[in-house]
Design a protein around this motif. Structure first.
Motif, PDB file in Angstrom:
ATOM      1  N   PHE A 141       1.166  -1.089  -0.126  1.00 34.92           N
ATOM      2  CA  PHE A 141      -0.302   0.383  -0.017  1.00 34.92           C
ATOM      3  C   PHE A 141       0.927   1.231  -0.195  1.00 34.92           C
ATOM      4  CE2 PHE A 141      -2.126   3.595   2.450  1.00 34.92           C
ATOM      5  CZ  PHE A 141      -3.340   3.757   1.642  1.00 34.92           C
ATOM      6  N   ARG A 142       1.733   1.648   0.969  1.00 35.05           N
ATOM      7  CA  ARG A 142       2.785   2.249   1.204  1.00 35.05           C
ATOM      8  C   ARG A 142       3.226   2.796  -0.466  1.00 35.05           C
ATOM      9  NH1 ARG A 142       7.349   2.406   5.233  1.00 35.05           N
ATOM     10  NH2 ARG A 142       7.612   4.087   4.005  1.00 35.05           N
ATOM     11  N   GLY A 143       3.691   1.419  -1.234  1.00 34.46           N
ATOM     12  CA  GLY A 143       4.433   2.157  -2.827  1.00 34.46           C
ATOM     13  C   GLY A 143       3.376   2.312  -3.628  1.00 34.46           C
ATOM     14  N   ILE A 144       1.768   1.744  -3.721  1.00 33.09           N
ATOM     15  CA  ILE A 144       0.954   2.308  -4.337  1.00 33.09           C
ATOM     16  C   ILE A 144       0.123   3.658  -4.593  1.00 33.09           C
ATOM     17  CG2 ILE A 144       1.690  -0.022  -5.559  1.00 33.09           C
ATOM     18  CD1 ILE A 144      -1.438  -0.306  -4.359  1.00 33.09           C
ATOM     19  N   LYS A 145       0.368   3.606  -2.464  1.00 38.44           N
ATOM     20  CA  LYS A 145      -0.412   4.979  -2.714  1.00 38.44           C
ATOM     21  C   LYS A 145      -0.412   6.394  -3.307  1.00 38.44           C
ATOM     22  CE  LYS A 145       1.018   7.373   1.786  1.00 38.44           C
ATOM     23  NZ  LYS A 145       1.074   7.115   2.500  1.00 38.44           N
ATOM     24  N   ARG A 146       0.198   6.651  -3.865  1.00 39.66           N
ATOM     25  CA  ARG A 146       0.370   8.064  -4.919  1.00 39.66           C
ATOM     26  C   ARG A 146      -0.597   7.534  -6.322  1.00 39.66           C
ATOM     27  NH1 ARG A 146       5.942  10.892  -5.551  1.00 39.66           N
ATOM     28  NH2 ARG A 146       5.360  11.383  -4.353  1.00 39.66           N
ATOM     29  N   GLY A 147      -0.233   6.306  -6.375  1.00 38.75           N
ATOM     30  CA  GLY A 147      -0.766   5.727  -7.905  1.00 38.75           C
ATOM     31  C   GLY A 147      -2.168   5.764  -7.826  1.00 38.75           C
ATOM     32  N   LEU A 148      -2.857   4.959  -6.595  1.00 36.37           N
ATOM     33  CA  LEU A 148      -4.263   5.022  -6.426  1.00 36.37           C
ATOM     34  C   LEU A 148      -4.871   6.503  -6.053  1.00 36.37           C
ATOM     35  CD1 LEU A 148      -3.959   2.205  -2.888  1.00 36.37           C
ATOM     36  CD2 LEU A 148      -4.929   2.193  -5.522  1.00 36.37           C
ATOM     37  N   LYS A 149      -4.132   7.448  -5.657  1.00 37.15           N
ATOM     38  CA  LYS A 149      -5.007   8.746  -5.990  1.00 37.15           C
ATOM     39  C   LYS A 149      -5.131   9.005  -7.184  1.00 37.15           C
ATOM     40  CE  LYS A 149      -3.548   9.990  -0.608  1.00 37.15           C
ATOM     41  NZ  LYS A 149      -2.510  10.839   0.234  1.00 37.15           N
ATOM     42  N   GLN A 150      -3.767   8.586  -7.945  1.00 32.99           N
ATOM     43  CA  GLN A 150      -3.974   9.819  -9.124  1.00 32.99           C
ATOM     44  C   GLN A 150      -4.249   8.781  -9.838  1.00 32.99           C
ATOM     45  OE1 GLN A 150       0.745   9.427 -10.296  1.00 32.99           O
ATOM     46  NE2 GLN A 150       0.916  11.566  -8.968  1.00 32.99           N
ATOM     47  N   GLU A 151      -4.885   7.614  -9.556  1.00 33.68           N
ATOM     48  CA  GLU A 151      -5.638   7.279 -10.957  1.00 33.68           C
ATOM     49  C   GLU A 151      -7.614   6.888  -9.752  1.00 33.68           C
ATOM     50  OE1 GLU A 151      -5.295   2.778 -12.468  1.00 33.68           O
ATOM     51  OE2 GLU A 151      -5.908   2.069 -10.371  1.00 33.68           O
ATOM     52  N   SER A 152      -7.956   7.366 -11.494  1.00 36.32           N
ATOM     53  CA  SER A 152      -9.834   8.058 -11.243  1.00 36.32           C
ATOM     54  C   SER A 152     -10.468   6.892 -11.673  1.00 36.32           C
ATOM     55  CB  SER A 152      -9.444   9.415 -11.794  1.00 36.32           C
ATOM     56  OG  SER A 152      -9.550   8.782 -13.362  1.00 36.32           O
ATOM     57  N   ASP A 153     -10.370   6.176 -12.469  1.00 34.80           N
ATOM     58  CA  ASP A 153     -10.852   4.207 -11.998  1.00 34.80           C
ATOM     59  C   ASP A 153     -10.378   3.652 -11.142  1.00 34.80           C
ATOM     60  OD1 ASP A 153     -12.523   2.406 -13.426  1.00 34.80           O
ATOM     61  OD2 ASP A 153     -11.511   1.883 -15.508  1.00 34.80           O
ATOM     62  N   LYS A 154     -11.581   3.455 -10.276  1.00 26.06           N
ATOM     63  CA  LYS A 154     -11.532   2.340  -9.789  1.00 26.06           C
ATOM     64  C   LYS A 154     -11.147   0.474  -9.688  1.00 26.06           C
ATOM     65  CE  LYS A 154     -12.221   5.337  -5.567  1.00 26.06           C
ATOM     66  NZ  LYS A 154     -11.298   6.428  -5.680  1.00 26.06           N
ATOM     67  N   GLY A 155     -11.538   0.399 -11.026  1.00 26.31           N
ATOM     68  CA  GLY A 155     -11.414  -0.334 -11.969  1.00 26.31           C
ATOM     69  C   GLY A 155     -10.050  -0.546 -12.377  1.00 26.31           C
ATOM     70  N   GLY A 156      -9.398   0.451 -12.703  1.00 23.06           N
ATOM     71  CA  GLY A 156      -7.830   0.753 -12.717  1.00 23.06           C
ATOM     72  C   GLY A 156      -6.716  -0.497 -12.832  1.00 23.06           C
ATOM     73  N   LEU A 157      -5.587  -0.457 -13.354  1.00 22.92           N
ATOM     74  CA  LEU A 157      -4.496  -1.664 -13.306  1.00 22.92           C
ATOM     75  C   LEU A 157      -4.026  -1.464 -11.625  1.00 22.92           C
ATOM     76  CD1 LEU A 157      -3.362  -3.365 -14.446  1.00 22.92           C
ATOM     77  CD2 LEU A 157      -1.359  -1.839 -14.897  1.00 22.92           C
ATOM     78  N   ILE A 158      -3.978  -0.163 -11.190  1.00 22.85           N
ATOM     79  CA  ILE A 158      -3.569  -0.141 -10.180  1.00 22.85           C
ATOM     80  C   ILE A 158      -4.049  -0.497  -8.476  1.00 22.85           C
ATOM     81  CG2 ILE A 158      -1.988   1.699  -7.914  1.00 22.85           C
ATOM     82  CD1 ILE A 158      -1.140   3.548 -10.706  1.00 22.85           C
ATOM     83  N   HIS A 159      -5.643  -0.287  -8.975  1.00 27.07           N
ATOM     84  CA  HIS A 159      -6.711  -0.225  -7.586  1.00 27.07           C
ATOM     85  C   HIS A 159      -6.389  -2.432  -8.086  1.00 27.07           C
ATOM     86  CE1 HIS A 159      -7.536   3.732  -8.064  1.00 27.07           C
ATOM     87  NE2 HIS A 159      -8.334   3.502  -7.046  1.00 27.07           N
ATOM     88  N   LEU A 160      -6.372  -2.108  -9.239  1.00 28.98           N
ATOM     89  CA  LEU A 160      -7.096  -3.862  -9.101  1.00 28.98           C
ATOM     90  C   LEU A 160      -6.026  -4.648  -8.552  1.00 28.98           C
ATOM     91  CD1 LEU A 160      -8.456  -4.461 -12.494  1.00 28.98           C
ATOM     92  CD2 LEU A 160      -9.586  -4.428 -10.314  1.00 28.98           C
ATOM     93  N   LEU A 161      -4.242  -3.918  -8.632  1.00 30.25           N
ATOM     94  CA  LEU A 161      -3.259  -4.424  -7.982  1.00 30.25           C
ATOM     95  C   LEU A 161      -3.656  -4.396  -6.309  1.00 30.25           C
ATOM     96  CD1 LEU A 161       0.115  -5.537  -7.929  1.00 30.25           C
ATOM     97  CD2 LEU A 161       0.219  -2.703  -7.585  1.00 30.25           C
ATOM     98  N   PHE A 162      -4.007  -3.098  -5.824  1.00 28.31           N
ATOM     99  CA  PHE A 162      -4.266  -3.285  -4.437  1.00 28.31           C
ATOM    100  C   PHE A 162      -4.939  -4.448  -4.145  1.00 28.31           C
ATOM    101  CE2 PHE A 162      -6.073  -0.813  -1.013  1.00 28.31           C
ATOM    102  CZ  PHE A 162      -5.595  -0.867  -0.577  1.00 28.31           C
ATOM    103  N   TYR A 163      -6.341  -4.209  -4.759  1.00 26.04           N
ATOM    104  CA  TYR A 163      -7.468  -5.346  -4.583  1.00 26.04           C
ATOM    105  C   TYR A 163      -6.728  -6.940  -3.965  1.00 26.04           C
ATOM    106  CZ  TYR A 163     -10.439  -1.373  -5.982  1.00 26.04           C
ATOM    107  OH  TYR A 163     -10.652  -0.790  -5.991  1.00 26.04           O
ATOM    108  N   SER A 164      -6.375  -6.731  -5.056  1.00 29.87           N
ATOM    109  CA  SER A 164      -5.679  -8.548  -5.405  1.00 29.87           C
ATOM    110  C   SER A 164      -4.648  -9.092  -4.243  1.00 29.87           C
ATOM    111  CB  SER A 164      -5.272  -9.188  -6.948  1.00 29.87           C
ATOM    112  OG  SER A 164      -3.825  -7.823  -6.913  1.00 29.87           O
ATOM    113  N   ALA A 165      -3.513  -7.512  -3.619  1.00 31.58           N
ATOM    114  CA  ALA A 165      -3.014  -7.498  -2.897  1.00 31.58           C
ATOM    115  C   ALA A 165      -3.907  -7.807  -1.365  1.00 31.58           C
ATOM    116  CB  ALA A 165      -2.201  -6.673  -2.653  1.00 31.58           C
ATOM    117  N   ILE A 166      -5.037  -7.193  -1.322  1.00 27.68           N
ATOM    118  CA  ILE A 166      -5.307  -7.335   0.522  1.00 27.68           C
ATOM    119  C   ILE A 166      -6.126  -9.444   0.265  1.00 27.68           C
ATOM    120  CG2 ILE A 166      -8.210  -6.522   1.592  1.00 27.68           C
ATOM    121  CD1 ILE A 166      -7.226  -4.446  -0.235  1.00 27.68           C
ATOM    122  N   ALA A 167      -7.036  -9.497  -1.430  1.00 28.29           N
ATOM    123  CA  ALA A 167      -6.810 -10.280  -1.146  1.00 28.29           C
ATOM    124  C   ALA A 167      -6.236 -11.648  -0.664  1.00 28.29           C
ATOM    125  CB  ALA A 167      -7.943 -11.383  -2.923  1.00 28.29           C
TER     126      ALA A 167
END
Length: 200
Positions: free
Chosen positions: A24-50
């Protein structure tokens, strides 16, 4: 991972949660910049949560749990955690790296990820059937389980093939590709994934 003592399982989950925090710390900035909640960085975070979330089902198995229920949760974890969630995580991480190397587009990576999610959600439970060789279930469940489980390697294989085609075009066009070792490592990972999780 399933047969660890309870204390070790707790330590494992704490370790996975710590790893999730580092991701999360590594991709936090990318999550904020990516407006699409189904975008690549968000999907990376969701799969990491899983990854830590799906392991929590191991805590449903106690020493006095009925064998049938214990074995159900055991195969649930083995199939959906190891063969499902890690398969999704492999696609998203490898896809993310391929996008950074400019071998595939974000759009094609997200398409492969949605394909992987569809296979996981649509056939993950049926796919567990290939583990039922030991319990006397009708053979149809073993066959269906094997087929649906083998489908899980297709999205990553298609993504790697697309990246390889792009790499060949760059090579044939005289472009000096600077990430050859990394790319061949990712291809090797996909090949072993195809052989191990698909063919075998």
């Amino acid at each position: 991972y399933i047969e660890l003592g309870r204390v070790w399982q707790i330590i494992l989950v704490v370790g996975m949660l710590l790893w999730l925090f580092i991701v999360f710390r590594g991709i936090k900035r990318g999550l904020k910049q990516e407006s699409d909640k189904g975008g690549l960085i968000h999907l990376l975070f969701y799969s990491a949560i899983a990854v830590p979330f799906f392991y929590i089902f191991a805590f449903f198995i106690e020493p006095d749990t009925n064998f049938t229920m214990a074995d159900f949760w055991r195969w649930w974890i083995i199939h959906l955690w190891v063969e499902g969630i890690f398969e999704v995580f492999a696609v998203v991480v490898i896809g993310f790296l391929l996008v950074q190397m400019r071998l595939v587009t974000k759009k094609s990576t997200v398409r492969a990820l949605y394909f992987q999610f569809t296979i996981l959600l649509g056939s993950g439970v049926i796919g567990i059937g290939h583990h039922y060789y030991y319990n006397g279930s009708p053979e149809i469940w073993i066959a269906l389980g094997a087929v649906f489980s083998a489908l899980e390697v297709i999205p990553l294989t298609l993504l790697i093939l697309e990246a390889y085609e792009q790499y060949k075009m760059m090579r044939d066009g005289g472009v000096n590709f600077p990430y050859k070792a990394t790319f061949w490592f990712l291809i090797s990972t996909a090949i072993w994934n195809l052989v191990g999780a698909g063919v075998l």
